[in-house]
Design a protein around this motif. Sequence first.
Motif, PDB file in Angstrom:
ATOM      1  N   LEU A  87       0.851  -1.182   0.000  1.00 44.34           N
ATOM      2  CA  LEU A  87       0.000   0.000   0.000  1.00 44.34           C
ATOM      3  C   LEU A  87       0.888   1.232   0.000  1.00 44.34           C
ATOM      4  O   LEU A  87       1.578   1.498   0.987  1.00 44.34           O
ATOM      5  N   SER A  88       0.898   1.961  -1.111  1.00 48.55           N
ATOM      6  CA  SER A  88       1.678   3.195  -1.226  1.00 48.55           C
ATOM      7  C   SER A  88       3.144   2.926  -0.902  1.00 48.55           C
ATOM      8  O   SER A  88       3.846   2.248  -1.644  1.00 48.55           O
ATOM      9  N   GLU A  91       4.951  -0.445  -1.389  1.00 48.93           N
ATOM     10  CA  GLU A  91       5.402  -0.924  -2.689  1.00 48.93           C
ATOM     11  C   GLU A  91       6.928  -1.052  -2.731  1.00 48.93           C
ATOM     12  O   GLU A  91       7.466  -1.940  -3.398  1.00 48.93           O
ATOM     13  N   ASN A 156      -7.148   7.310  -2.990  1.00 44.71           N
ATOM     14  CA  ASN A 156      -7.005   5.890  -2.650  1.00 44.71           C
ATOM     15  C   ASN A 156      -8.296   5.144  -2.957  1.00 44.71           C
ATOM     16  O   ASN A 156      -9.356   5.530  -2.475  1.00 44.71           O
ATOM     17  N   ASN A 158      -9.318   1.880  -1.886  1.00 47.12           N
ATOM     18  CA  ASN A 158      -8.818   0.880  -0.945  1.00 47.12           C
ATOM     19  C   ASN A 158      -9.493  -0.478  -1.066  1.00 47.12           C
ATOM     20  O   ASN A 158      -8.839  -1.508  -1.149  1.00 47.12           O
ATOM     21  N   HIS A 197      -0.680  11.372  -2.865  1.00 45.13           N
ATOM     22  CA  HIS A 197      -1.291  10.759  -4.056  1.00 45.13           C
ATOM     23  C   HIS A 197      -2.272  11.709  -4.746  1.00 45.13           C
ATOM     24  O   HIS A 197      -3.308  11.284  -5.259  1.00 45.13           O
ATOM     25  N   TYR A 226       1.398  -3.191  -8.971  1.00 44.04           N
ATOM     26  CA  TYR A 226       1.767  -1.801  -8.723  1.00 44.04           C
ATOM     27  C   TYR A 226       0.562  -0.917  -8.433  1.00 44.04           C
ATOM     28  O   TYR A 226      -0.483  -1.037  -9.080  1.00 44.04           O
ATOM     29  N   ASN A 227       0.735   0.007  -7.511  1.00 42.35           N
ATOM     30  CA  ASN A 227      -0.342   0.902  -7.092  1.00 42.35           C
ATOM     31  C   ASN A 227      -0.907   1.719  -8.247  1.00 42.35           C
ATOM     32  O   ASN A 227      -2.121   1.888  -8.375  1.00 42.35           O
ATOM     33  N   GLN A 247       3.128   7.055  -8.868  1.00 42.62           N
ATOM     34  CA  GLN A 247       2.431   6.597  -7.663  1.00 42.62           C
ATOM     35  C   GLN A 247       2.317   7.681  -6.612  1.00 42.62           C
ATOM     36  O   GLN A 247       1.298   7.813  -5.933  1.00 42.62           O
ATOM     37  N   VAL A 252      -3.817   5.516  -5.513  1.00 46.20           N
ATOM     38  CA  VAL A 252      -3.416   4.148  -5.201  1.00 46.20           C
ATOM     39  C   VAL A 252      -4.613   3.235  -5.453  1.00 46.20           C
ATOM     40  O   VAL A 252      -5.692   3.446  -4.900  1.00 46.20           O
ATOM     41  N   MET A 254      -5.550  -0.019  -4.671  1.00 51.15           N
ATOM     42  CA  MET A 254      -5.378  -1.248  -3.906  1.00 51.15           C
ATOM     43  C   MET A 254      -6.502  -2.244  -4.168  1.00 51.15           C
ATOM     44  O   MET A 254      -6.260  -3.458  -4.229  1.00 51.15           O
TER      45      MET A 254
END
Length: 314
Positions: A87-88, A91, A156, A158, A197, A226-227, A247, A252, A254
Amino acid sequence: MSIAFLYAGQGSQHAGMGKDLYESYPEFREVYEGIELPFDLRRLSFEDPEGLIHETKYTQPALVAFACGVTAILRGMGFRADYAAGLSLGEYSALSYAGSIDARTAVQLAAFRGDAMQRASQGIACGMSAVLGLSEEKLSEACERASEKGLVSICNYNCPGQLVIGGESEAVEEAGRIALELGAKRVIPLKVSGPFHTALMKSAGDALSEYFKKIHFKTPECTVLYNFLGRERREGDPEIPELLIEQVQKPVRMESILRELLGRGVRSFYEIGPGRTLSGFVKKTAKAMEIEEIEITSLETAEEIEALRERMRG
């Protein structure tokens, strides 16, 4: 059964993290003893007497050192994963596990990244908020309507039902208010030190671009997701440094990563780092995909490492 290592991101840090591992495992100690930084990493991580661990420029190297230390223990046990993601900030730890960069480089990169992100945040009245129970489309609408107050965007993705917005504080507050009008269940302001981000991190991305010119990234030895992409790299995608530059100033993804892993049949997940944030994301994503049989293990303490060792023996 395929295994995925998931590396925690910023926000999970706490004083004392890794102290029991440092005292118990030579592999963990070796990571910390091989890193040169302008501050005492062990003192910061294990004691934090000055209360600095929640400052971005200290948080990031501390978390990556912890993650690389746990990875070193797992390697010593002969325990491997087929996939790695983080996560962020996580990575960087995932790339270290995959052999793309070594632990020392990963921590030094995290220290540079944290400092660059902290500097990019200076002088900006900023905020981030978690938005629960609202679709991406409606939250995008909220951000667009709030843009007259300043920059705000989704930063994000998530898991199902949880998105995060970030940007300039007035715009973030307004977008949160509109999100509630549009049906969000809750809007929760987050304790962060920067608009991570988002486009406000461009100067951090530019700084990383220069720094990466002296870093060699090897081809990962396992699949890394990858994010910025929300998946693994494919032919024609940007190279790893470009992905890391994007990134820091782009969302992100996820949830997309977790959906990809679950779709490939991964049912065994190991969260490496303090906290249980990623475990929660996995559970919610699996539930949305109507997948019931998953196994999630957190690896933060010596006790949890030894429990894994016993399982391997069994």
